[in-house]
Every structure is written in C-alpha cells, then in structure tokens.
Scaffold this motif. Sequence first.
Motif, PDB file in Angstrom:
ATOM      1  N   LEU A  39      -5.920   0.219   5.468  1.00 41.64           N
ATOM      2  CA  LEU A  39      -4.993   1.521   5.104  1.00 41.64           C
ATOM      3  C   LEU A  39      -5.413   2.865   5.396  1.00 41.64           C
ATOM      4  CD1 LEU A  39      -4.420   0.194   1.387  1.00 41.64           C
ATOM      5  CD2 LEU A  39      -3.218  -0.337   3.443  1.00 41.64           C
ATOM      6  N   ALA A  63       1.666   4.600  -0.668  1.00 37.62           N
ATOM      7  CA  ALA A  63       2.244   3.404  -0.019  1.00 37.62           C
ATOM      8  C   ALA A  63       3.117   3.849   1.038  1.00 37.62           C
ATOM      9  CB  ALA A  63       2.896   2.454  -1.279  1.00 37.62           C
ATOM     10  N   ASN A  66       1.874   4.589   4.246  1.00 35.28           N
ATOM     11  CA  ASN A  66       1.071   3.452   4.954  1.00 35.28           C
ATOM     12  C   ASN A  66       2.039   2.412   5.579  1.00 35.28           C
ATOM     13  OD1 ASN A  66      -2.118   3.069   4.722  1.00 35.28           O
ATOM     14  ND2 ASN A  66      -1.342   4.247   2.847  1.00 35.28           N
ATOM     15  N   CYS A  67       3.294   2.260   4.855  1.00 34.98           N
ATOM     16  CA  CYS A  67       4.083   1.448   5.433  1.00 34.98           C
ATOM     17  C   CYS A  67       4.995   2.090   6.733  1.00 34.98           C
ATOM     18  CB  CYS A  67       5.160   1.196   4.457  1.00 34.98           C
ATOM     19  SG  CYS A  67       4.527   0.014   3.311  1.00 34.98           S
ATOM     20  N   LEU A 269      -1.887  -3.004  -2.133  1.00 30.73           N
ATOM     21  CA  LEU A 269      -1.653  -2.988  -0.622  1.00 30.73           C
ATOM     22  C   LEU A 269      -2.461  -3.560   0.388  1.00 30.73           C
ATOM     23  CD1 LEU A 269      -0.115   0.671  -0.380  1.00 30.73           C
ATOM     24  CD2 LEU A 269       1.141  -1.403  -0.521  1.00 30.73           C
ATOM     25  N   SER A 273      -1.147  -6.438   2.913  1.00 31.79           N
ATOM     26  CA  SER A 273      -1.704  -6.694   4.392  1.00 31.79           C
ATOM     27  C   SER A 273      -2.521  -7.624   4.940  1.00 31.79           C
ATOM     28  CB  SER A 273      -2.223  -5.160   4.720  1.00 31.79           C
ATOM     29  OG  SER A 273      -2.785  -5.089   6.216  1.00 31.79           O
ATOM     30  N   TYR A 305       6.340  -5.000   1.411  1.00 37.32           N
ATOM     31  CA  TYR A 305       5.159  -4.408   1.848  1.00 37.32           C
ATOM     32  C   TYR A 305       4.226  -4.943   2.951  1.00 37.32           C
ATOM     33  CZ  TYR A 305       6.118  -1.369  -1.788  1.00 37.32           C
ATOM     34  OH  TYR A 305       6.618  -0.405  -2.705  1.00 37.32           O
ATOM     35  N   LEU A 309       3.338  -2.812   6.463  1.00 38.91           N
ATOM     36  CA  LEU A 309       1.910  -2.342   6.377  1.00 38.91           C
ATOM     37  C   LEU A 309       1.465  -2.753   7.926  1.00 38.91           C
ATOM     38  CD1 LEU A 309       0.671  -3.223   2.958  1.00 38.91           C
ATOM     39  CD2 LEU A 309       0.877  -0.879   3.774  1.00 38.91           C
ATOM     40  N   ASN A 310       1.690  -3.899   8.056  1.00 35.44           N
ATOM     41  CA  ASN A 310       1.062  -4.399   9.548  1.00 35.44           C
ATOM     42  C   ASN A 310       1.925  -4.204  10.503  1.00 35.44           C
ATOM     43  OD1 ASN A 310      -1.131  -5.456   7.994  1.00 35.44           O
ATOM     44  ND2 ASN A 310       0.073  -7.527   7.722  1.00 35.44           N
TER      45      ASN A 310
END
Length: 634
Positions: A39, A63, A66-67, A269, A273, A305, A309-310
């Motif tokens: 993150l 969040a 990060n996304c 999170l 991920s 999520y 995230l990835n």
Amino acid sequence: MSLSSQPHTFRLTPADYGHLVEQATVAPEHYWERESRRLNWSTTPGQAHCTERGWFPGGVLNASVNCLDRHLETRGDQNALVWQAEETDRVVTFTYRTLHERVCRMANVLREQGVQTGDRVAIHLPSVPEGLIAMLACARIGAIHVVLFGGFSPEAIADRLSDSGAVLVITANMGRRGPKRIPFKTTLDAALDLRPEALAVRHVLVVSVTQDDVDLTAGRDLWLTPLLDAASADCAAQDMPASAPLFLLYTSGSTGKPKGIVHGTGGYLVWASYTHELVFDHQEGDIFWCTADIGWITGHTYGVYGPLLNGGTILLFEGMPSYPGPGRWWSVIQDHKVTTFYTSPTAIRALMREGDEVVQRHDLSSLRVLGTVGEPISQEAWSWFNDHVGGGRCAFVDTWWQTESGGIMISPVPGAVREKPASATLPLPGVHPVLLDERGAPKEGATEGVLCLRGSWPGRALTIWNDAALFERTYLQSYPGYYFTGDGARRDEDGYYWITGRVDDVINVSGHRIGSAEIEDALATELAIAESAAIGVPHDLKGQGIVVYLVPRDNAPEDLHIRAAKAITSKVGRYAAPERIHVVPDLPKTRSGKSVRRLLRKIACGETEGFGDLSTLADPEIVATLIALIQVPK
Ligand code: ATP
Ligand code: MG
C-alpha cells in the motif's frame, strides 16, 4: 488433478509458496511489514502486528488513493472497470483515469450533501458502476460505507439503516433483473417510512438506471446525475488512521440476526491485496469477474478492493446467469475474455441444471483460474465446473472465509498447492487454523473438530457495530485463546482442510459426528436431486437422528426416497441412515443463496412459531409452505 496438467504459468511454484509459509511463521512481524508495503501510506505504520488499536498502528492512508491515484501514472489508460449491461451490445468502460474522475466527483457530491468523515453512507444499488464508485467516494472522504443488498425487503433495509445510523442513502430509480423491473426507490421509501424516528437519513441520491420516473421527496431526495455533472473533478483525499473503519457490512444471516461487521482501513486493504494476488494468481492483463453482488463481502473484497489495489481490470455484469437465454454467463466470459472467474456453489448448481451443451457452445479458453466461495461445494459440482467450464485446464480455488475474516483464509494457491476436489486445501501463509474438541483442546494430525484460528491476521474485523461485547463473546470468548469461526472441519493426512459445515449443523448420531455437508455431498451424486439439506433432530436412542429435505429435479423418479437413502448409506455409512426424508419444492435460503438449516430443524421438530429473524430469507413464505407440507410423527 495434478499440477502438471495445467498448461498455464502461475506466479508461484510450490517452493516459493513454502518460503512464504516459513517466513510468515518464523518472523511474522517482518512478513507483514513487508506485505504492508503493497500500500501507499501517508505515514508508514510503526508496527506490523495486531495491537489494541488493530493492525498497523500509527499508519495513515486513504483507500481510494490506493485503489486509483497511485495507478494513474503507470496505468491511467488501462481499463479499471468494464461494465456489461443487461443488453448484449451495451458495454461501458472506465480507465483508471476516468474512474478516478468519477470517484472524485461523487466524493465532492457527498461532501456538498453534508457527509462528514466518519459518517455512515448506505449504498442500495443494482449491479451498476455507481455502486463501486460510491464505495470509493466514501473511502475518499473517510465516510463509512454500508452496502445493502438490492434484494432486501423494506424491513431488512430499515433494520440496517437504523443500526448503522446512515445519514445518506444512494439508490436507483429501478433495477433490472432480466425482464423484470425492481423498484429500488419505492422499496427504499417504504423502508424510510417504516420507523422514521429510528433513522438518521437526511438525504437520498437517486441514480437513473432506467428511464422510469419516480417520486422524489422535496428536501430529501435528489437525482444524482446533475449533481455529478456540476461537481468538481478534483477532490483531495482524507488521510485516515489504519484502524479507522472503512466500511460496515452485515453478515448473510444464515444463523440468525445479521451482525454489522466493521472492517478497518489498513489491515483490510493489505489483506484484500495480498489474498487477491496470491489466490487468483493475479497477473498483468487479467480480466477478473466476481459474480457476487457488492452487497456481500465477496463483492467488496474481490469485486472492488482487491483487483483495484493490484491494478487489475474488473468485469461487472448487470444481468442474470440465464437471461435472455441459458448460457448468458458463458457469453460474457467469451466476449470479455475473462481470465479469472469467481462464483458460488449455489450458482454452479443452477447452471449445471441447464446441461453441458450450453457451456460447450462457448469459447471459454481465456479462463485461467476458477473460484468458489460461500458454502461447501460438492465433489459433483466441483468436477462439473472444473471439467466443463474450466476444460480441465484451469486452477480451481475453493476458498473458505467469512465476512469477519475480510478475505480468503483457506484456499489452494494456483501452481503451488495441489488441489483435491471439494477441499479448501491449505491455509494461506500467515493463517493458522486449529481443530478443537468440544472442550476447547487442540487436536493434532488427521482429525475433525471445531475450526478456530490461532493469532490474528491483518484482515480480521475490528468489531461488531454497536456491539463490541457481542464480537468478543462470539468470536474470542467461545474458545479462549482462539478466534472461533463457527464452522467445523476435517483435516486429512496431508493437512488439507475439508469444511464440514457450521458447528451448529453438526449431527451427532450415536456418537458419530456427521457434518451436514457430508450428507448433502452424498446426495448430490443422485442426478434426480436438485438440492438437499440434512439436519439433526432429537432421538431417544441415538441422541440425534437425521432428517433430510430433498428438492427433486423435474421428472424425478417415484422411488427418490429409496435412492436418496441408499446414496447416504453407501457414501457416508449405515450409521447415517436418515430417520425421515421430506421431498419439498424448495429450501429456505438466505438472499445470498445459502440453506438456513436452523429453520429446517425447527420445522422437522414440528414447531410452528418462534422462527426468529426471517428478514434475510429470499422467500419468507417458504417457511409456512414447509410447515403445512411436513408431517411430523408424534
Ligand atoms: P451469518 O454469520 O449471519 O450466520 P453467514 O455465515 O452465511 O451468515 P457469510 O460471512 O457471508 O455469512 O458466510 C461465511 C460462511 O460461509 C462461513 O463461515 C462458512 O460457513 C461458509 N463458507 C464460506 N466459504 C466456504 C467454503 N469455501 N466452503 C465451505 N463453507 C464456506
Ligand atoms: Mg457467519
């Protein structure tokens, strides 16, 4: 299936996986510190273990940043979300850049409507992009989202609105389910009228999914589109402590009143991920389709999520598996070249009924990983999905987890963990299951018992909203020193886990402990049976006797009882011979499609009242139907 029969290249080898397990066991703090670097933090956490303040204390992050934001430079023009509408020829795509812009606009709208950091915002929408956008918009301003499943009744909605204290609701004028129109706004209005004194809702924002007009209450309701158009596309993200709630979400209600599970920001999170990458073998270019509604935890962690995230691409489908005709889901996979397909045993059972030819008409060669969650999957359904949908080429991940765990806990890892059909296989690196006897003592080796978890993991829920004591009692005090999952499991000689069902559903016949899943799995081999449920009732001699409910397929033979009894005694054992078999039109199910055995138990005992909270049932009428149908011997 052996690993070598899978032609794909997976990220991890068995040796890599072994290293991860070792590192997570030997030096957990170091392991989770490294994983936390997945993150972007505004302030790096000081510690990487569970404390009084949850995981990663001292860490600060957002969040939605990060996304979205952190991908803009490297993958701004890559698709983040592909929405396939009900109509075959309608597809709307959002790149990371356009999704970011939409989320910023929505976040500004929420702020303009007076939503503050820490406020709860309810999201009550069909499968349209605005659901995901609204979740991330809440996260952007530090508001707590509460997604309500679209199929809830006004009562179920009102319960959750009052428990969560939501100040704003985002809904739709209408939803579409095949040819049907689902009156989202009218249902919400009914919920808001039920007990207005208990609700804190000040505003309702309405997404126009169809052309239908609906009534707007002056001073409370507004159409969303004009607000979004007028809003700024810049929105500074609110920094949040790692332990701040990101969302609350009510459990499915399989065992009674749903619990408002609270998930934090940092730990959740990291877990989303970590597990998405590991379990779904996430690779560049993957198209990830999770069929779960965002109203369930699976729709949160793997429908939103984890993939974002990835830096992945999410496919979201508005429609149903078999509309306008059988095989619609397979067309979606074919058209969008889906690589990763995550669904539920209950959906697979329904799709199996359509026959194999429907699947064979489609090119599903893009698939690399298949997954299921929600219930034990029968060997029958596992093999069908693996062979007919996966063509025997795909990794198959039967993932065990729960709303409270935040993400997957026990599951194969593609390329690294050999599958066994219908086994959730091994815990992910860093997860430590134990099997306990009734007195709470750990059992070693190949055995069966109550599934608990030792230690914590970053995805673990923080608490239950409004009822911290219930969280402690339910999960932490039932078996002191362990986290209690509520499920039972068997561990085989290879250390593989087989989930046998909920502990409350375990049937004890003359000292033999039998999981409901074992009996239902045996019945699934009988082709004329569409679905079944097994429960225990008091028995003078045996302690408990088994009662089985069967839902027959069309044209089932007359002697279905006899065939069912034979399937059980030959596959489970003579001690599992049922006392009674009831052939019924349907089973009571939660809206997420799970059988509610506590109701079947009461009905089998001849009870006619005191059924508790039925608001989570897909069809509450079924209870009366079964009571009328079933003759209970005196
Ligand atoms: P409630 O907690 O309100 O009674 P619920 O437990 O059905 O409802 P969820 O959190 O959605 O709510 O479901 C988690 C449960 O689903 C698990 O505890 C387990 O019983 C079951 N489950 C999930 N995945 C699997 C799986 N792969 N195999 C077997 N059972 C599973
Ligand atoms: Mg549960």
